[in-house]
Motif scaffolding. Structure first.
Motif, PDB file in Angstrom:
ATOM      1  N   SER A 143       1.385   7.142  -6.464  1.00  0.00           N
ATOM      2  CA  SER A 143       0.150   7.857  -6.764  1.00  0.00           C
ATOM      3  C   SER A 143       0.312   9.358  -6.465  1.00  0.00           C
ATOM      4  O   SER A 143      -0.030  10.203  -7.298  1.00  0.00           O
ATOM      5  N   ASP A 144       0.892   9.682  -5.315  1.00  0.00           N
ATOM      6  CA  ASP A 144       1.119  11.097  -4.953  1.00  0.00           C
ATOM      7  C   ASP A 144       2.038  11.782  -5.958  1.00  0.00           C
ATOM      8  O   ASP A 144       1.858  12.951  -6.300  1.00  0.00           O
ATOM      9  N   LEU A 145       2.987  11.020  -6.422  1.00  0.00           N
ATOM     10  CA  LEU A 145       3.993  11.562  -7.334  1.00  0.00           C
ATOM     11  C   LEU A 145       3.405  11.878  -8.717  1.00  0.00           C
ATOM     12  O   LEU A 145       3.832  12.807  -9.397  1.00  0.00           O
ATOM     13  N   PRO A 193      12.080  10.574  -7.206  1.00  0.00           N
ATOM     14  CA  PRO A 193      10.944  11.142  -7.954  1.00  0.00           C
ATOM     15  C   PRO A 193      11.259  11.750  -9.316  1.00  0.00           C
ATOM     16  O   PRO A 193      10.569  11.435 -10.281  1.00  0.00           O
ATOM     17  N   ASN A 227       0.849   4.408  -2.595  1.00  0.00           N
ATOM     18  CA  ASN A 227       0.606   5.791  -2.168  1.00  0.00           C
ATOM     19  C   ASN A 227       1.699   6.740  -2.656  1.00  0.00           C
ATOM     20  O   ASN A 227       1.405   7.827  -3.152  1.00  0.00           O
ATOM     21  N   ILE A 228       2.941   6.301  -2.530  1.00  0.00           N
ATOM     22  CA  ILE A 228       4.055   7.169  -2.949  1.00  0.00           C
ATOM     23  C   ILE A 228       3.950   7.481  -4.442  1.00  0.00           C
ATOM     24  O   ILE A 228       4.024   8.640  -4.869  1.00  0.00           O
ATOM     25  N   ILE A 262      -0.150  11.943  -9.592  1.00  0.00           N
ATOM     26  CA  ILE A 262      -1.559  12.336  -9.688  1.00  0.00           C
ATOM     27  C   ILE A 262      -1.777  13.728 -10.299  1.00  0.00           C
ATOM     28  O   ILE A 262      -2.808  13.986 -10.921  1.00  0.00           O
ATOM     29  N   ASP A 263      -0.800  14.614 -10.152  1.00  0.00           N
ATOM     30  CA  ASP A 263      -0.967  15.959 -10.705  1.00  0.00           C
ATOM     31  C   ASP A 263      -0.896  15.981 -12.230  1.00  0.00           C
ATOM     32  O   ASP A 263      -1.475  16.857 -12.872  1.00  0.00           O
ATOM     33  N   LYS A 295       9.499  10.333 -12.812  1.00  0.00           N
ATOM     34  CA  LYS A 295       8.693  11.213 -13.665  1.00  0.00           C
ATOM     35  C   LYS A 295       9.273  11.315 -15.077  1.00  0.00           C
ATOM     36  O   LYS A 295       8.537  11.242 -16.061  1.00  0.00           O
ATOM     37  N   ARG A 318       0.816  -1.203   0.000  1.00  0.00           N
ATOM     38  CA  ARG A 318       0.000   0.000   0.000  1.00  0.00           C
ATOM     39  C   ARG A 318       0.862   1.272   0.000  1.00  0.00           C
ATOM     40  O   ARG A 318       0.596   2.226  -0.711  1.00  0.00           O
TER      41      ARG A 318
END
Ligand code: MG
Length: 305
Positions: A23-25, A113, A20-21, A27-28, A117, A16
């Motif tokens: 997804s946060d990275l 990150p 989360n990591i 989602i924008d 990306k 999980r």
């Protein structure tokens, strides 16, 4: 960028926290879909709303990332979807195994990150370029309307759709009259210009998204009209025939008309279980031949419903 044309990323990880990591990275910039195991990942990948790219954890209980990748590659729907492995495994052997099995790339945990990306952005650029090339492969370079390959992809789909719903399907075959004489006397460049004009008339005559006008080859075009009865189809192509004649493209070497004309053969039928989409082309072609024999610049239609 609106949420509709954002790229979709499927992230698969059994932990999980990792979901989360990532997804946060992401989602924008992207539409992120999550899956916590292999079964869920395949379900989402094969849904009606498939991802453009998949980030796939290697180490997962029950079904590991290699197995998921194998299943994705075996399926027509996902064989071209890029998969990036995300893994804590950092041996050269594991990386080689993943790449040999068809993964596009590797991202190692812990995540850095900017690298995650950047890699995703690069792969999505490749996806977009591939889609662009696939699109070009379905269009005719001269007339810029759909080509024969495009027609063949569409006719199978529309044939099955009309078959399921017991709906009529119509097909017209269009052939430019005395085109050899036109080319021989005015030259191929003038011939190309004439074909473009005829293609323009044909493609602007169709309106619905399921209709398709395509260059079938040489001076032949096809018009596919699903859910259209013989009356409607005939009306539409008769209008095309007239509009081409009204272009008044001078053709002094045509024995039938001072201007360039077209002959059209067509057929309307309700797809049965015993025949296939090829019967459309065969019948329309036979009707077109009759239009030629009857003196050209004409429409002959066969209603088989
Ligand atoms: Mg894991």
């Amino acid at each position: 960028m609106t949420s509709e044309n954002r790229a979709k990323i499927l992230v698969v990880d059994d932990e999980r926290m990792n979901l989360n990591i990532l997804s946060d990275l992401l989602i924008d910039d992207y539409k992120v879909i999550l899956a916590k195991n292999g079964t869920q990942a395949l379900e989402r990948a094969w849904s009606d709303n498939p991802p453009d790219i998949i980030l796939l954890d290697v180490m997962m209980p029950e079904m590991d990332g290699y197995t998921v990748l194998h299943k994705l590659k075996e399926d027509e729907r996902t064989k071209n979807t890029p998969v990036i492995f995300i893994t804590a495994l950092d041996s050269i052997e594991d990386e080689a195994t993943g790449l040999e099995k068809g993964a596009m790339d590797y991202i190692r945990k812990p995540f850095h990150p900017p690298i995650v990306k950047a890699r995703i952005r690069n792969h999505l650029t490749l996806v977009r370029q591939r889609h662009l090339l696939e699109g070009l492969a379905n269009y005719d370079a001269l007339t810029e309307i759909p080509n024969r390959r495009n027609y063949e992809l569409s006719v199978d789909r529309e044939w099955r759709r009309c078959q399921r719903a017991f709906l009529p399907i119509s097909l017209a075959m269009v052939d430019v009259d005395c085109f050899k004489q036109y080319n021989d006397n005015y030259g191929h460049t003038a011939g190309d210009v004439a074909l473009k004009k005829v293609a323009g008339i044909i493609s602007s005559a169709i309106n619905r998204p399921c209709d398709l006008a395509a260059r079938y080859g040489g001076e032949e075009f096809v018009i596919l009209l699903p859910e259209t009865d013989a009356y409607g189809a005939r009306y539409l192509v008769e209008d095309i025939r007239k509009k081409v004649e009204q272009l008044e493209i001078k053709h002094e070497f045509s024995p039938i008309n001072p201007f360039l004309t077209i002959s059209i053969g067509g057929v309307t039928l309700i797809p049965g279980v015993t025949n296939s989409a090829e019967v459309l082309i065969e019948s329309a072609d036979a009707m077109m031949y009759q239009a030629k024999r009857g003196g050209k610049n004409a429409v002959i239609w066969e209603d088989m419903t």
